[in-house]
Design a protein around this motif. Structure first.
Motif, PDB file in Angstrom:
ATOM      1  N   GLY A  12       0.799  -1.223   0.000  1.00  9.09           N
ATOM      2  CA  GLY A  12       0.000   0.000   0.000  1.00  9.09           C
ATOM      3  C   GLY A  12       0.827   1.266   0.000  1.00  9.09           C
ATOM      4  N   SER A  13       1.968   1.253   0.677  1.00  2.93           N
ATOM      5  CA  SER A  13       2.804   2.458   0.732  1.00  2.93           C
ATOM      6  C   SER A  13       3.362   2.816  -0.638  1.00  2.93           C
ATOM      7  CB  SER A  13       3.941   2.265   1.733  1.00  2.93           C
ATOM      8  OG  SER A  13       4.812   1.220   1.317  1.00  2.93           O
ATOM      9  N   ARG A  14       3.568   1.804  -1.498  1.00  2.00           N
ATOM     10  CA  ARG A  14       4.050   2.077  -2.852  1.00  2.00           C
ATOM     11  C   ARG A  14       2.982   2.788  -3.673  1.00  2.00           C
ATOM     12  NH1 ARG A  14       9.367   0.128  -4.660  1.00  2.00           N
ATOM     13  NH2 ARG A  14      10.287  -0.635  -2.725  1.00  2.00           N
ATOM     14  N   PHE A  15       1.721   2.436  -3.445  1.00  2.00           N
ATOM     15  CA  PHE A  15       0.629   3.130  -4.127  1.00  2.00           C
ATOM     16  C   PHE A  15       0.568   4.588  -3.681  1.00  2.00           C
ATOM     17  CE2 PHE A  15      -0.502  -1.111  -5.265  1.00  2.00           C
ATOM     18  CZ  PHE A  15      -1.307  -1.010  -6.384  1.00  2.00           C
ATOM     19  N   VAL A  16       0.732   4.817  -2.386  1.00  2.00           N
ATOM     20  CA  VAL A  16       0.735   6.189  -1.867  1.00  2.00           C
ATOM     21  C   VAL A  16       1.879   6.986  -2.488  1.00  2.00           C
ATOM     22  CG1 VAL A  16       1.026   7.595   0.207  1.00  2.00           C
ATOM     23  CG2 VAL A  16      -0.398   5.539   0.282  1.00  2.00           C
ATOM     24  N   ASP A  17       3.035   6.344  -2.646  1.00  2.00           N
ATOM     25  CA  ASP A  17       4.197   7.017  -3.249  1.00  2.00           C
ATOM     26  C   ASP A  17       3.888   7.589  -4.621  1.00  2.00           C
ATOM     27  OD1 ASP A  17       5.749   6.364  -1.053  1.00  2.00           O
ATOM     28  OD2 ASP A  17       6.744   4.667  -2.013  1.00  2.00           O
ATOM     29  N   VAL A  18       3.023   6.902  -5.378  1.00  2.00           N
ATOM     30  CA  VAL A  18       2.724   7.349  -6.752  1.00  2.00           C
ATOM     31  C   VAL A  18       1.384   8.078  -6.827  1.00  2.00           C
ATOM     32  CG1 VAL A  18       4.149   5.534  -7.754  1.00  2.00           C
ATOM     33  CG2 VAL A  18       1.701   5.120  -7.432  1.00  2.00           C
ATOM     34  N   ALA A  22      -3.781   3.849  -0.699  1.00  2.00           N
ATOM     35  CA  ALA A  22      -3.099   2.630  -0.243  1.00  2.00           C
ATOM     36  C   ALA A  22      -3.969   1.400  -0.461  1.00  2.00           C
ATOM     37  CB  ALA A  22      -2.714   2.758   1.231  1.00  2.00           C
ATOM     38  N   GLU A  23      -5.287   1.539  -0.255  1.00  2.00           N
ATOM     39  CA  GLU A  23      -6.182   0.386  -0.351  1.00  2.00           C
ATOM     40  C   GLU A  23      -6.292  -0.167  -1.772  1.00  2.00           C
ATOM     41  OE1 GLU A  23      -7.843  -1.442   2.115  1.00  2.00           O
ATOM     42  OE2 GLU A  23      -6.290  -0.338   3.193  1.00  2.00           O
ATOM     43  N   GLU A  24      -5.802   0.589  -2.744  1.00  3.17           N
ATOM     44  CA  GLU A  24      -5.877   0.132  -4.123  1.00  3.17           C
ATOM     45  C   GLU A  24      -5.029  -1.118  -4.359  1.00  3.17           C
ATOM     46  OE1 GLU A  24      -7.000   3.112  -7.563  1.00  3.17           O
ATOM     47  OE2 GLU A  24      -4.838   3.078  -7.198  1.00  3.17           O
ATOM     48  N   HIS A  25      -4.100  -1.367  -3.445  1.00  3.46           N
ATOM     49  CA  HIS A  25      -3.267  -2.567  -3.604  1.00  3.46           C
ATOM     50  C   HIS A  25      -4.118  -3.834  -3.561  1.00  3.46           C
ATOM     51  CE1 HIS A  25      -3.603  -3.227   0.784  1.00  3.46           C
ATOM     52  NE2 HIS A  25      -3.227  -4.462   0.508  1.00  3.46           N
ATOM     53  N   ARG A  26      -5.237  -3.803  -2.849  1.00  3.74           N
ATOM     54  CA  ARG A  26      -6.087  -4.999  -2.739  1.00  3.74           C
ATOM     55  C   ARG A  26      -6.693  -5.361  -4.093  1.00  3.74           C
ATOM     56  NH1 ARG A  26      -6.901  -6.148   2.613  1.00  3.74           N
ATOM     57  NH2 ARG A  26      -6.542  -4.428   4.086  1.00  3.74           N
ATOM     58  N   LEU A  27      -7.251  -4.362  -4.765  1.00  2.41           N
ATOM     59  CA  LEU A  27      -7.855  -4.612  -6.067  1.00  2.41           C
ATOM     60  C   LEU A  27      -6.793  -5.043  -7.077  1.00  2.41           C
ATOM     61  CD1 LEU A  27     -10.279  -4.607  -7.947  1.00  2.41           C
ATOM     62  CD2 LEU A  27      -9.961  -2.142  -8.257  1.00  2.41           C
ATOM     63  N   PHE A  28      -5.632  -4.406  -7.019  1.00  2.00           N
ATOM     64  CA  PHE A  28      -4.538  -4.765  -7.925  1.00  2.00           C
ATOM     65  C   PHE A  28      -4.138  -6.224  -7.763  1.00  2.00           C
ATOM     66  CE2 PHE A  28       0.083  -5.466  -7.394  1.00  2.00           C
ATOM     67  CZ  PHE A  28       0.396  -5.719  -8.731  1.00  2.00           C
ATOM     68  N   PHE A  29      -3.933  -6.650  -6.525  1.00  2.19           N
ATOM     69  CA  PHE A  29      -3.463  -8.020  -6.317  1.00  2.19           C
ATOM     70  C   PHE A  29      -4.553  -9.028  -6.660  1.00  2.19           C
ATOM     71  CE2 PHE A  29      -1.835 -11.696  -3.912  1.00  2.19           C
ATOM     72  CZ  PHE A  29      -0.553 -11.725  -4.439  1.00  2.19           C
ATOM     73  N   ALA A  54      -0.055  -5.568 -16.333  1.00  5.08           N
ATOM     74  CA  ALA A  54      -1.304  -5.273 -17.027  1.00  5.08           C
ATOM     75  C   ALA A  54      -2.438  -4.990 -16.040  1.00  5.08           C
ATOM     76  CB  ALA A  54      -1.675  -6.435 -17.945  1.00  5.08           C
ATOM     77  N   ALA A  55      -2.482  -5.764 -14.957  1.00  3.96           N
ATOM     78  CA  ALA A  55      -3.525  -5.556 -13.945  1.00  3.96           C
ATOM     79  C   ALA A  55      -3.378  -4.195 -13.281  1.00  3.96           C
ATOM     80  CB  ALA A  55      -3.453  -6.668 -12.899  1.00  3.96           C
ATOM     81  N   LEU A  56      -2.148  -3.788 -13.014  1.00  2.21           N
ATOM     82  CA  LEU A  56      -1.915  -2.490 -12.373  1.00  2.21           C
ATOM     83  C   LEU A  56      -2.371  -1.352 -13.279  1.00  2.21           C
ATOM     84  CD1 LEU A  56      -0.762  -0.863 -10.035  1.00  2.21           C
ATOM     85  CD2 LEU A  56       1.498  -1.028 -11.112  1.00  2.21           C
ATOM     86  N   ARG A  57      -2.048  -1.443 -14.547  1.00  2.00           N
ATOM     87  CA  ARG A  57      -2.464  -0.391 -15.483  1.00  2.00           C
ATOM     88  C   ARG A  57      -3.987  -0.353 -15.640  1.00  2.00           C
ATOM     89  NH1 ARG A  57       0.681   2.851 -17.586  1.00  2.00           N
ATOM     90  NH2 ARG A  57       2.910   2.554 -17.922  1.00  2.00           N
ATOM     91  N   THR A  58      -4.631  -1.503 -15.563  1.00  2.00           N
ATOM     92  CA  THR A  58      -6.089  -1.551 -15.663  1.00  2.00           C
ATOM     93  C   THR A  58      -6.739  -0.918 -14.441  1.00  2.00           C
ATOM     94  OG1 THR A  58      -5.973  -3.570 -16.992  1.00  2.00           O
ATOM     95  CG2 THR A  58      -8.079  -3.075 -15.942  1.00  2.00           C
ATOM     96  N   VAL A  59      -6.196  -1.213 -13.261  1.00  2.00           N
ATOM     97  CA  VAL A  59      -6.755  -0.691 -12.012  1.00  2.00           C
ATOM     98  C   VAL A  59      -6.522   0.806 -11.879  1.00  2.00           C
ATOM     99  CG1 VAL A  59      -6.482  -0.732  -9.498  1.00  2.00           C
ATOM    100  CG2 VAL A  59      -6.671  -2.872 -10.767  1.00  2.00           C
TER     101      VAL A  59
END
Length: 212
Positions: A12-18, A22-29, A54-59
């Motif tokens: 989650g902290s990596r999502f915040v960095d960009v 943070a919670e977006e990591h759940r949908l990505f994984f 590909a999943a990350l770019r879609t999310v």
């Protein structure tokens, strides 16, 4: 490996960095796993890294720069361990049970995460189903794993925090052990595991106490 041994929530902290929640990591994984399984159903699956990218770019959407994408995915190499993992591995080591990491992730990424978490020393090898171009729980992934470790399915146990993974192993003839700390229960739609406990180390104790 991921979520059973190392904590994916730390991503989650990596999502915040960009600049993302943070919670977006759940949908990505979850999407990465779903897409990998779907691609396996239709034939040979691409490597985990390609599916995850590909999943990350879609999310997140196309506005995320290539550098930001790689920053997020790089976090998979640096995930901390769950506290019940090392005690579980210690028990297996003392019982002289050979232990392997079994993943459908990139083997280099999984190995790096386990090295950083201080867990690799307990493992004989890191096995990735990328070798057979499939995501778990395809039956051929478990059969391949048993062949690689030269152990018959009925004498091989899969220990995981995902009920779908344990279900796949049981369906393939393996012994299944589920740690419920991730999902909280055993869903009615899966085949019953041979062993159930909340913590990984408690599941290992129950595995070791099964009749020979």
């Amino acid at each position: 490996v991921f979520e059973t041994m190392v904590r994916v929530d730390a991503l989650g902290s990596r999502f915040v960095d960009v600049g993302r929640p943070a919670e977006e990591h759940r949908l990505f994984f979850a999407r990465t796993l779903r897409d990998g399984m779907a691609l396996t159903l239709s034939g040979a699956a691409p490597p985990f890294g390609d599916v995850a990218r590909a999943a990350l770019r879609t999310v997140v959407g196309p506005e995320l720069s290539p550098e930001a994408v790689e920053h997020v995915l790089g976090g998979l190499r640096e995930l901390p361990p769950h506290p019940d993992v090392e005690p579980a591995l210690l028990q297996l080591t003392r019982a002289r049970v050979p232990v392997y990491a079994f993943t459908h992730g990139d083997p280099a990424v999984a190995a790096a995460a386990l090295d950083r978490a201080g867990l690799r020393t307990y493992l004989r090898e890191v096995l990735s189903t990328q070798a057979v171009r499939a995501f778990k729980p395809a039956p051929r992934t478990y059969r391949w794993g048993c062949e690689r470790v030269d152990s018959p399915p009925e004498r091989t146990a899969l220990l995981a925090a995902h009920s779908w993974d344990v279900h796949g192993a049981v369906r393939a003839g393996l012994v299944g052990a589920l740690a419920t700390r991730l999902e909280g229960w055993v869903p009615d739609v899966v085949d019953p595991p041979h062993v159930v406990a909340e913590r990984l180390d408690d599941a290992v104790i129950r595995l070791l106490n099964l009749p020979a």
